[in-house]
Design a protein around this motif. Structure first.
Motif, PDB file in Angstrom:
ATOM      1  N   SER A   1      52.223   3.759  -5.835  1.00 15.01           N
ATOM      2  CA  SER A   1      51.864   2.967  -4.663  1.00 15.01           C
ATOM      3  C   SER A   1      53.141   2.541  -3.942  1.00 15.01           C
ATOM      4  O   SER A   1      54.012   1.906  -4.547  1.00 15.01           O
ATOM      5  CB  SER A   1      51.052   1.740  -5.083  1.00 15.01           C
ATOM      6  OG  SER A   1      50.691   0.983  -3.961  1.00 15.01           O
ATOM      7  N   ILE A   2      53.237   2.910  -2.687  1.00 20.09           N
ATOM      8  CA  ILE A   2      54.397   2.565  -1.868  1.00 20.09           C
ATOM      9  C   ILE A   2      54.100   1.249  -1.163  1.00 20.09           C
ATOM     10  O   ILE A   2      53.152   1.158  -0.378  1.00 20.09           O
ATOM     11  CB  ILE A   2      54.687   3.663  -0.822  1.00 20.09           C
ATOM     12  CG1 ILE A   2      54.780   5.049  -1.463  1.00 20.09           C
ATOM     13  CG2 ILE A   2      55.920   3.321  -0.003  1.00 20.09           C
ATOM     14  CD1 ILE A   2      55.881   5.250  -2.448  1.00 20.09           C
ATOM     15  N   PRO A   3      54.903   0.221  -1.457  1.00 20.91           N
ATOM     16  CA  PRO A   3      54.643  -1.060  -0.800  1.00 20.91           C
ATOM     17  C   PRO A   3      55.008  -0.992   0.683  1.00 20.91           C
ATOM     18  O   PRO A   3      56.070  -0.531   1.052  1.00 20.91           O
ATOM     19  CB  PRO A   3      55.555  -2.039  -1.549  1.00 20.91           C
ATOM     20  CG  PRO A   3      56.595  -1.198  -2.204  1.00 20.91           C
ATOM     21  CD  PRO A   3      56.040   0.180  -2.363  1.00 20.91           C
ATOM     22  N   ALA A   4      54.084  -1.382   1.494  1.00 23.35           N
ATOM     23  CA  ALA A   4      54.271  -1.435   2.945  1.00 23.35           C
ATOM     24  C   ALA A   4      53.310  -2.500   3.461  1.00 23.35           C
ATOM     25  O   ALA A   4      52.623  -3.161   2.673  1.00 23.35           O
ATOM     26  CB  ALA A   4      53.988  -0.076   3.566  1.00 23.35           C
TER      27      ALA A   4
ATOM     28  N   ILE B   1      50.849   7.416  10.179  1.00 24.26           N
ATOM     29  CA  ILE B   1      52.288   7.728  10.100  1.00 24.26           C
ATOM     30  C   ILE B   1      52.691   8.084   8.673  1.00 24.26           C
ATOM     31  O   ILE B   1      53.327   9.133   8.455  1.00 24.26           O
ATOM     32  CB  ILE B   1      53.146   6.590  10.696  1.00 24.26           C
ATOM     33  CG1 ILE B   1      52.925   6.536  12.211  1.00 24.26           C
ATOM     34  CG2 ILE B   1      54.632   6.794  10.358  1.00 24.26           C
ATOM     35  CD1 ILE B   1      53.577   5.378  12.918  1.00 24.26           C
ATOM     36  N   PRO B   2      52.335   7.280   7.661  1.00 28.90           N
ATOM     37  CA  PRO B   2      52.692   7.694   6.293  1.00 28.90           C
ATOM     38  C   PRO B   2      52.105   9.060   5.922  1.00 28.90           C
ATOM     39  O   PRO B   2      52.768   9.856   5.256  1.00 28.90           O
ATOM     40  CB  PRO B   2      52.106   6.585   5.403  1.00 28.90           C
ATOM     41  CG  PRO B   2      52.005   5.397   6.288  1.00 28.90           C
ATOM     42  CD  PRO B   2      51.732   5.935   7.662  1.00 28.90           C
ATOM     43  N   ASP B   3      50.875   9.331   6.364  1.00 26.20           N
ATOM     44  CA  ASP B   3      50.261  10.619   6.025  1.00 26.20           C
ATOM     45  C   ASP B   3      50.968  11.784   6.714  1.00 26.20           C
ATOM     46  O   ASP B   3      51.119  12.857   6.125  1.00 26.20           O
ATOM     47  CB  ASP B   3      48.764  10.618   6.346  1.00 26.20           C
ATOM     48  CG  ASP B   3      47.951   9.877   5.294  1.00 26.20           C
ATOM     49  OD1 ASP B   3      48.436   9.710   4.158  1.00 26.20           O
ATOM     50  OD2 ASP B   3      46.821   9.461   5.614  1.00 26.20           O
ATOM     51  N   PHE B   4      51.424  11.599   7.936  1.00 24.67           N
ATOM     52  CA  PHE B   4      52.173  12.670   8.593  1.00 24.67           C
ATOM     53  C   PHE B   4      53.527  12.879   7.919  1.00 24.67           C
ATOM     54  O   PHE B   4      54.011  14.014   7.821  1.00 24.67           O
ATOM     55  CB  PHE B   4      52.319  12.413  10.094  1.00 24.67           C
ATOM     56  CG  PHE B   4      51.156  12.931  10.889  1.00 24.67           C
ATOM     57  CD1 PHE B   4      50.978  14.287  11.090  1.00 24.67           C
ATOM     58  CD2 PHE B   4      50.217  12.061  11.404  1.00 24.67           C
ATOM     59  CE1 PHE B   4      49.893  14.782  11.807  1.00 24.67           C
ATOM     60  CE2 PHE B   4      49.112  12.536  12.116  1.00 24.67           C
ATOM     61  CZ  PHE B   4      48.955  13.899  12.321  1.00 24.67           C
ATOM     62  N   ILE B   5      54.125  11.822   7.435  1.00 23.25           N
ATOM     63  CA  ILE B   5      55.377  11.955   6.672  1.00 23.25           C
ATOM     64  C   ILE B   5      55.110  12.737   5.386  1.00 23.25           C
ATOM     65  O   ILE B   5      55.880  13.629   5.013  1.00 23.25           O
ATOM     66  CB  ILE B   5      55.999  10.572   6.389  1.00 23.25           C
ATOM     67  CG1 ILE B   5      56.495   9.952   7.689  1.00 23.25           C
ATOM     68  CG2 ILE B   5      57.134  10.679   5.360  1.00 23.25           C
ATOM     69  CD1 ILE B   5      56.897   8.490   7.588  1.00 23.25           C
ATOM     70  N   LYS B   6      53.989  12.428   4.726  1.00 22.00           N
ATOM     71  CA  LYS B   6      53.638  13.146   3.492  1.00 22.00           C
ATOM     72  C   LYS B   6      53.359  14.617   3.783  1.00 22.00           C
ATOM     73  O   LYS B   6      53.725  15.482   2.982  1.00 22.00           O
ATOM     74  CB  LYS B   6      52.437  12.474   2.810  1.00 22.00           C
ATOM     75  CG  LYS B   6      52.802  11.114   2.208  1.00 22.00           C
ATOM     76  CD  LYS B   6      51.626  10.503   1.476  1.00 22.00           C
ATOM     77  CE  LYS B   6      50.793   9.668   2.427  1.00 22.00           C
ATOM     78  NZ  LYS B   6      49.687   8.975   1.754  1.00 22.00           N
TER      79      LYS B   6
END
Length: 184
Positions: free
Chosen positions: A30-33, A161-166
């Protein structure tokens, strides 16, 4: 059965299992954001990108089955049917739909890099579609009607945004793995 076919099937089972485990491990990270997120989608796209549509989809289905039978492979170490029938279960089911879509795109349009990237993006949107519809149905049945805007603001927009980075990471790592292990 000849030895070469047996060896190939064994290799396929090992790779499928390995990527199912990778998906589980990424679900636990889990990435804290502002809105915490996991690396599940990264692993889904990586599995299909590296293994191809058929074996990648098998890996995602195996991951799902492991969770259904009670192994804590879903995010937050959850498992069982309850994880799938809860409000976010549609996103987990959406992983399978994403993999199947990516496999279909691979079969019809090929495996060029641009096609693989397109399939990852479309796979993400299919996952969002499944998850959002499921969330609306479950939430509405428990707490009353909920609008699409509210659901998108809570369940999709913070993760784009996190999903596009992934997706970008999975795209790059896929090529690196394929160069390092050309016999995949």
């Amino acid at each position: 059965m000849n030895k070469e076919v047996s060896s190939s099937k064994t290799k396929d089972m090992v790779y499928i299992s390995l990527f199912a485990v990778l998906i589980a491990i990424c679900a636990w990270i889990s990435i804290p954001a502002t809105v915490p997120f996991t690396l599940q989608t990264f692993a889904i796209f990586l599995a299909v990108g590296v293994l191809g549509g058929k074996r990648g989809t098998a890996s995602v289905v195996l991951y799902l089955l492991l969770g259904v039978v009670g192994l804590p492979v879903f995010s937050g170490f959850r498992s069982g049917i309850a994880a799938l029938t809860g409000p976010t279960g549609g996103y987990i089911l959406g992983f399978v739909a994403s993999a199947v879509l990516m496999w279909g795109i691979e079969k019809t349009l090929g495996t060029k890099k641009s096609i693989r990237l397109l399939s990852m993006v479309l796979g993400l949107f299919v996952c969002y579609l499944f998850g959002t519809i499921w969330y609306m149905v479950v939430y509405s049945s428990v707490k009353g009607p909920v609008g699409i805007t509210s659901v998108l603001l809570a369940c999709v927009i913070p993760f784009i945004i996190p999903d596009f980075i992934k997706i970008g990471l999975a795209f790059v790592v896929t090529d690196q793995i394929k160069k390092a292990v050309p016999t995949l």
